[in-house]
Scaffold this motif. Structure first.
Motif, PDB file in Angstrom:
ATOM      1  N   UNK A   4       2.372  -6.650   0.133  1.00 59.97           N
ATOM      2  CA  UNK A   4       1.558  -6.446   1.329  1.00 59.97           C
ATOM      3  C   UNK A   4       2.273  -5.529   2.320  1.00 59.97           C
ATOM      4  N   UNK A   5       3.561  -5.753   2.495  1.00 60.63           N
ATOM      5  CA  UNK A   5       4.335  -4.966   3.454  1.00 60.63           C
ATOM      6  C   UNK A   5       4.392  -3.496   3.027  1.00 60.63           C
ATOM      7  N   UNK A   6       4.564  -3.257   1.733  1.00 64.46           N
ATOM      8  CA  UNK A   6       4.617  -1.879   1.242  1.00 64.46           C
ATOM      9  C   UNK A   6       3.276  -1.176   1.420  1.00 64.46           C
ATOM     10  N   UNK A   7       2.177  -1.899   1.207  1.00 63.01           N
ATOM     11  CA  UNK A   7       0.854  -1.308   1.418  1.00 63.01           C
ATOM     12  C   UNK A   7       0.624  -0.997   2.897  1.00 63.01           C
ATOM     13  N   UNK A   8       1.089  -1.877   3.773  1.00 54.30           N
ATOM     14  CA  UNK A   8       0.979  -1.598   5.206  1.00 54.30           C
ATOM     15  C   UNK A   8       1.790  -0.358   5.579  1.00 54.30           C
ATOM     16  N   UNK A   9       2.975  -0.234   4.980  1.00 56.93           N
ATOM     17  CA  UNK A   9       3.795   0.949   5.251  1.00 56.93           C
ATOM     18  C   UNK A   9       3.068   2.220   4.829  1.00 56.93           C
ATOM     19  N   UNK A  10       2.328   2.155   3.717  1.00 53.58           N
ATOM     20  CA  UNK A  10       1.547   3.305   3.263  1.00 53.58           C
ATOM     21  C   UNK A  10       0.434   3.618   4.253  1.00 53.58           C
ATOM     22  N   UNK A  11      -0.227   2.599   4.761  1.00 50.50           N
ATOM     23  CA  UNK A  11      -1.254   2.810   5.783  1.00 50.50           C
ATOM     24  C   UNK A  11      -0.656   3.467   7.024  1.00 50.50           C
ATOM     25  N   UNK A  12       0.534   3.011   7.419  1.00 50.12           N
ATOM     26  CA  UNK A  12       1.162   3.561   8.610  1.00 50.12           C
ATOM     27  C   UNK A  12       1.596   5.006   8.411  1.00 50.12           C
ATOM     28  N   UNK A  13       2.001   5.324   7.195  1.00 46.38           N
ATOM     29  CA  UNK A  13       2.373   6.705   6.899  1.00 46.38           C
ATOM     30  C   UNK A  13       1.145   7.611   6.916  1.00 46.38           C
ATOM     31  N   UNK A  14       0.021   7.089   6.435  1.00 47.86           N
ATOM     32  CA  UNK A  14      -1.213   7.876   6.368  1.00 47.86           C
ATOM     33  C   UNK A  14      -1.861   8.035   7.735  1.00 47.86           C
ATOM     34  N   UNK A  15      -1.872   6.981   8.525  1.00 46.75           N
ATOM     35  CA  UNK A  15      -2.541   6.985   9.826  1.00 46.75           C
ATOM     36  C   UNK A  15      -1.502   6.732  10.914  1.00 46.75           C
TER      37      UNK A  15
END
Length: 606
Positions: free
Chosen positions: A359-370
């Motif tokens: 979950x944390x890694x997916x959130x990091x991807x969201x933060x990198x994208x947006x």
């Protein structure tokens, strides 16, 4: 599962770090805008590149303590606000947080709030009208970043922070403490000293407060030119140059009184002989505990070495009644006991591993994208109930899982990244953004998804059948003009670059106007034509020499009306007022213009 909390990009990292004997040092001056260096040669860096939320304030001049303590950052929005800094997972770190209310808001209302670290509850901070609070924790980092957060617990009492320090500690230090627990500092004293000792004299930048002689004790100073500090915890030689003792071997030194508590304690004491004893002199003593239940020694006899050090610990120590810890000379000792320094800690509970790493890694991807999500850091779910404002978490298992994302109106643009690793998600709300591209197929593979709101975006193409045919899924895709929905053929939509498709709704709004204008006109023209033909026939029957006229207005009017209809559609198409979907989320509003353990107070200035 171990996760990563390195969710906030760290800019100009080299600027904020320097090395002391190979140990990382980070000193953050909250609310400051310039880099400064103090009398201890510690470089303090501003926090503005590490955190985007909160407002910088200055304490009242009458409450000025030091330049570092005079500026603060106050957090008037969000449940919790975090500072995050990268470290090496598995390293032992010392983290120190400072708080100086200083009546910055002129309300004479010092706030109370909670302090967290790496998803763990640390303590409740109770600021005062004047004086500084400091809290320190030493532990093994379970992630590749350290996060320190303040969380609001009372209405209109806004958390604040004055300074934050992160230090690297050798793994051998305090090694007899369980690596799954943290040490929370109660006190750290250098007996007989006249001034505070810290970096550069202490490699770990521990702050040793002077503790002069009192209650029948006296100060003594070592005669040794050099002191070998090799031993547990790497004590600085400065704390071993002074000590306290008593006049006679028949007298004892009372060190601390321990009150009953459910908290386990860790006491570590440092002993170094101050005199080069001859063969006729002996200094030997024990650590005793005494209470209403009785008294007795807790350690073998101690005979401190001259020019060296002995370290003794009381680990996992607890009492069920008020207990005094003392030093008592043994029967064969010629000299009284002495002590150079002591540290007292409380031992935390078992530290959390944090929110599920997937979950944390997916959130990091969201933060990198947006990039509008980059300001959120710290553990997204822990400690409960201080999850990030735009998500929900499940705490049914030891490792929390993220179950809902509420990201409507965050002004996202572009394509949605693959967050399918967040397989516990039940709700995804992304409406009121400007997301483009096709609806990702991975959304149809998420096993627990129950609600998916993609309304009012700019998705195109067809809806994945894994979503459209999922009867258990509540799906909303309205307001996506280029999306192929039921009853609309994908082939009828011009998806070429730069094209502006006319949506079904827009067509339906233009068509009645065109038809309403064209149909009556056709009817009137044909009626007029029919009357004209009848009259001509009558006239022809009267005068057969009148030339026959073909074509005429009917065909011309039809072409004219067709052209007029096209122009009307074109003009309507050109004058359609574009609809703006979404607005900045109130969760991202940083404009709250409001004023704003037990710990050590007062004299502890950085």
């Amino acid at each position: 599962m171990s996760g990563t909390f390195k969710l906030l990009p760290i800019l100009l990292l080299a600027l904020f770090t320097f090395s002391v004997s190979g140990n990382l040092i980070v000193s953050i001056d909250c609310g400051e805008t310039e880099i400064t260096t103090d009398s201890n040669l510690i470089t303090w860096t501003p926090d503005e590149t590490l955190i985007s939320n909160g407002v910088a304030r200055v304490v009242q001049s009458s409450n000025s303590v030091s330049p570092v303590m005079d500026s603060i950052r106050v957090f008037t929005t969000r449940k919790k606000n975090c500072y995050t800094y990268p470290v090496t997972q598995g390293d032992k770190v010392l983290v120190r947080a400072w708080f100086n209310y200083g009546n910055y808001d002129r309300l004479s209302s010092p706030p109370t709030f909670d302090l967290h670290f790496d998803g763990n509850f640390w303590t409740t901070v109770r600021t005062t009208m004047s004086g500084v609070l400091m809290h320190e924790a030493t532990y093994v980092a379970k992630h590749d970043a350290v996060s320190v957060c303040v969380a609001q617990t009372k209405p209109n009492q806004f958390p604040l922070m004055s300074a934050l320090e992160i230090r690297s500690v050798d793994s051998e230090a305090y090694s007899d403490v369980d690596e799954n627990r943290a040490l929370f500092l109660i006190s750290r004293a250098s007996y007989g000293a006249s001034q505070t000792l810290r970096y550069p004299d202490d490699d770990y930048d521990r702050i040793w407060l002077p503790q002069p002689a009192s209650d029948g004790t006296k100060d003594v100073t070592t005669e040794a030119i050099y002191i070998n500090t090799t031993g547990p915890n790497n004590p600085p030689s400065g704390i071993l140059r002074d000590a306290i003792t008593v006049e006679s071997a028949s007298d004892g030194i009372t060190l601390v009184t321990v009150s009953p508590s459910n908290t386990l304690l860790y006491l570590t004491m440092y002993f170094s002989e101050v005199s080069n004893l001859d063969s006729t002199q002996t200094r030997s003593f024990r650590i005793y505990e005494s209470s209403t239940a009785g008294s007795g020694p807790t350690q073998p006899p101690i005979s401190p070495p001259y020019g060296g050090v002995v370290v003794r610990d009381l680990n996992n120590y607890s009492v069920d009644s008020a207990t005094n810890i003392s030093l008592i000379a043994t029967v064969d000792s010629d000299l009284p006991p002495l002590i150079n320094a002591i540290e007292a800690f409380s031992i935390s509970g078992v530290l959390t591993d944090g929110t599920d790493s997937n979950d944390v890694e997916a959130l990091a991807l969201l933060q990198t994208t947006f990039d509008m999500l980059e300001a959120w850091s710290g553990d997204p779910c822990l400690p409960a109930p201080y999850s990030w404002d735009w998500l929900n978490c499940s705490y049914d298992a030891a490792t929390p899982r993220i179950t809902a994302l509420y990201l409507d109106g965050f002004e996202f643009s572009g394509e949605l990244p693959d967050i399918s690793s967040m397989d516990a998600l039940e709700i995804i709300d992304l409406h009121n953004n400007t997301l483009t591209g096709t609806i990702p197929d991975f959304l149809g593979t998420m096993p627990n998804l129950q609600q998916l709101n993609l309304a009012d975006n700019e998705f195109s193409g067809s809806i994945p059948t894994t979503l459209s045919k999922n009867n258990k899924l509540k799906l909303d895709v309205t307001g996506n003009p280029s999306l192929c929905t039921s009853g609309k053929s994908c082939s009828s939509i011009d998806s070429s670059p730069g094209s502006t498709p006319i949506t079904k709704n827009k067509k339906s709004s233009a068509l009645p106007v065109v038809l309403g204008t064209t149909i009556p006109a056709f009817f009137l023209i044909w009626v007029a034509a029919a009357v004209f033909i009848i009259l001509r026939k009558k006239r022809r029957s009267v005068n057969t020499n009148v030339p026959n006229v073909t074509g005429g207005g009917a065909k011309g009017d039809f072409n004219g009306l067709h052209k007029i209809g096209e122009e009307m559609v074109y003009e309507m198409k050109g004058n359609v007022v574009p609809q703006t979907f979404g607005s900045p989320s109130p969760l991202l509003d940083d404009s709250g213009e409001t004023s704003d353990l037990h710990g050590h107070t007062g004299e502890q200035n950085p």
